[in-house]
Write a protein that holds these residues in place. Structure first.
Motif, PDB file in Angstrom:
ATOM      1  N   HIS A 147      31.207  37.594  47.224  1.00 21.56           N
ATOM      2  CA  HIS A 147      32.731  37.045  46.689  1.00 21.56           C
ATOM      3  C   HIS A 147      33.417  38.323  46.239  1.00 21.56           C
ATOM      4  CE1 HIS A 147      30.586  33.106  46.085  1.00 21.56           C
ATOM      5  NE2 HIS A 147      29.741  33.717  45.291  1.00 21.56           N
ATOM      6  N   VAL A 165      40.067  40.143  42.012  1.00 23.46           N
ATOM      7  CA  VAL A 165      40.795  39.844  41.298  1.00 23.46           C
ATOM      8  C   VAL A 165      40.323  39.867  39.693  1.00 23.46           C
ATOM      9  CG1 VAL A 165      41.677  37.563  40.495  1.00 23.46           C
ATOM     10  CG2 VAL A 165      41.889  38.029  42.809  1.00 23.46           C
ATOM     11  N   GLY A 166      38.811  39.852  39.622  1.00 19.67           N
ATOM     12  CA  GLY A 166      38.234  39.976  38.266  1.00 19.67           C
ATOM     13  C   GLY A 166      38.773  41.542  37.584  1.00 19.67           C
ATOM     14  N   VAL A 167      38.414  42.446  38.473  1.00 17.95           N
ATOM     15  CA  VAL A 167      38.545  43.797  38.226  1.00 17.95           C
ATOM     16  C   VAL A 167      40.040  44.081  37.638  1.00 17.95           C
ATOM     17  CG1 VAL A 167      38.684  46.194  39.070  1.00 17.95           C
ATOM     18  CG2 VAL A 167      36.590  44.915  39.613  1.00 17.95           C
ATOM     19  N   CYS A 168      40.822  43.561  38.455  1.00 16.79           N
ATOM     20  CA  CYS A 168      42.435  43.914  38.425  1.00 16.79           C
ATOM     21  C   CYS A 168      43.002  42.819  36.823  1.00 16.79           C
ATOM     22  CB  CYS A 168      43.103  42.983  39.334  1.00 16.79           C
ATOM     23  SG  CYS A 168      43.244  44.092  40.985  1.00 16.79           S
ATOM     24  N   GLY A 169      42.250  41.983  36.643  1.00 13.82           N
ATOM     25  CA  GLY A 169      42.484  40.925  35.567  1.00 13.82           C
ATOM     26  C   GLY A 169      42.146  41.608  34.295  1.00 13.82           C
ATOM     27  N   LEU A 170      40.972  42.161  34.465  1.00 11.76           N
ATOM     28  CA  LEU A 170      40.014  43.267  33.434  1.00 11.76           C
ATOM     29  C   LEU A 170      40.864  44.447  33.284  1.00 11.76           C
ATOM     30  CD1 LEU A 170      37.805  43.224  31.646  1.00 11.76           C
ATOM     31  CD2 LEU A 170      36.438  44.408  33.302  1.00 11.76           C
ATOM     32  N   LYS A 177      29.117  40.837  43.981  1.00 10.76           N
ATOM     33  CA  LYS A 177      30.289  41.780  44.688  1.00 10.76           C
ATOM     34  C   LYS A 177      30.206  41.504  46.145  1.00 10.76           C
ATOM     35  CE  LYS A 177      30.351  45.886  43.094  1.00 10.76           C
ATOM     36  NZ  LYS A 177      29.965  47.032  42.547  1.00 10.76           N
ATOM     37  N   GLY A 191      29.911  43.244  27.538  1.00 12.62           N
ATOM     38  CA  GLY A 191      30.200  43.106  28.809  1.00 12.62           C
ATOM     39  C   GLY A 191      29.094  44.272  29.485  1.00 12.62           C
ATOM     40  N   VAL A 211      37.078  37.443  44.800  1.00 15.87           N
ATOM     41  CA  VAL A 211      36.903  37.240  43.292  1.00 15.87           C
ATOM     42  C   VAL A 211      36.530  38.404  42.449  1.00 15.87           C
ATOM     43  CG1 VAL A 211      35.713  35.759  41.584  1.00 15.87           C
ATOM     44  CG2 VAL A 211      36.114  34.926  43.638  1.00 15.87           C
ATOM     45  N   THR A 212      35.738  39.367  42.949  1.00 15.10           N
ATOM     46  CA  THR A 212      35.313  40.432  42.351  1.00 15.10           C
ATOM     47  C   THR A 212      36.464  41.326  41.986  1.00 15.10           C
ATOM     48  OG1 THR A 212      33.210  40.692  43.140  1.00 15.10           O
ATOM     49  CG2 THR A 212      34.003  42.605  42.182  1.00 15.10           C
TER      50      THR A 212
END
Length: 180
Positions: free
Chosen positions: A99, A105-110, A96, A81, A102-103
């Protein structure tokens, strides 16, 4: 003078650890002497250290196989990554901007994934670091004998070359500065 690569032979358990082995706490005030002892023991016992490190890593892996596998995958994923992000910075920056939700949500998920993988990463790190610590402690405490000094003299004079010697040289820890 050309020297061919060779691995030091596996030293006997008696020489490595048991009755004929002599151990002494190094003089902390004399770092050059301690450094020399560690380097020469790393060269002389390199095959024993490789075997010991492999056994310790496998023991940790057998004790916690799922965590070890997940930890390995987490490290590999983090490496890949980071490598992808560093090579594609412009694409990431554009994504970034275009979107932001989406960024986020992706950072929180990561972040959640990293938090849940901490125990597995710790097991993998322990599996890697424990052998390194054991090898360093043995190399620090084990006194050198005549066979050890003779073998290391060949390495210093470049009459033979070993993988550990090459690794130490790459790390900037060659024998050149040491005198007996």
């Amino acid at each position: 003078m050309t020297s061919k690569m060779s691995l030091e032979p596996l030293r006997s358990l008696d020489d490595f650890l048991l009755t004929s082995a002599r151990f002494q706490v190094p003089t902390v005030g004399d770092l050059d002497r301690w450094n020399k002892r560690v380097q020469e023991n790393l060269i002389y016992y390199q095959t024993n250290y490789l075997l010991a490190a492999t056994i310790i890593f496998l023991i940790v892996g057998v004790m916690h196989p799922a965590d070890m596998l997940v930890g390995i995958l987490a490290f590999a994923g983090a490496y890949l990554g980071c490598n992808y992000v560093l090579k594609n910075q412009a694409i990431i920056t554009d994504f970034k901007k275009n979107h932001p939700v989406v960024t986020l949500v992706g950072v929180c998920g990561l972040g959640y994934m990293v938090t849940s993988l901490i125990s597995s990463v710790l097991v993998f790190s322990f599996g890697i670091l424990l052998p390194i610590v054991v090898v360093f402690i043995h190399a620090s405490l084990r006194l050198r004998d005549t066979k050890n000094k003779l073998s290391n003299l060949k390495e210093k004079l470049h009459l033979k070359q070993t993988p550990m010697g090459m690794l130490l040289e790459e790390l900037g820890m060659s024998f050149e500065g040491f005198a007996d």
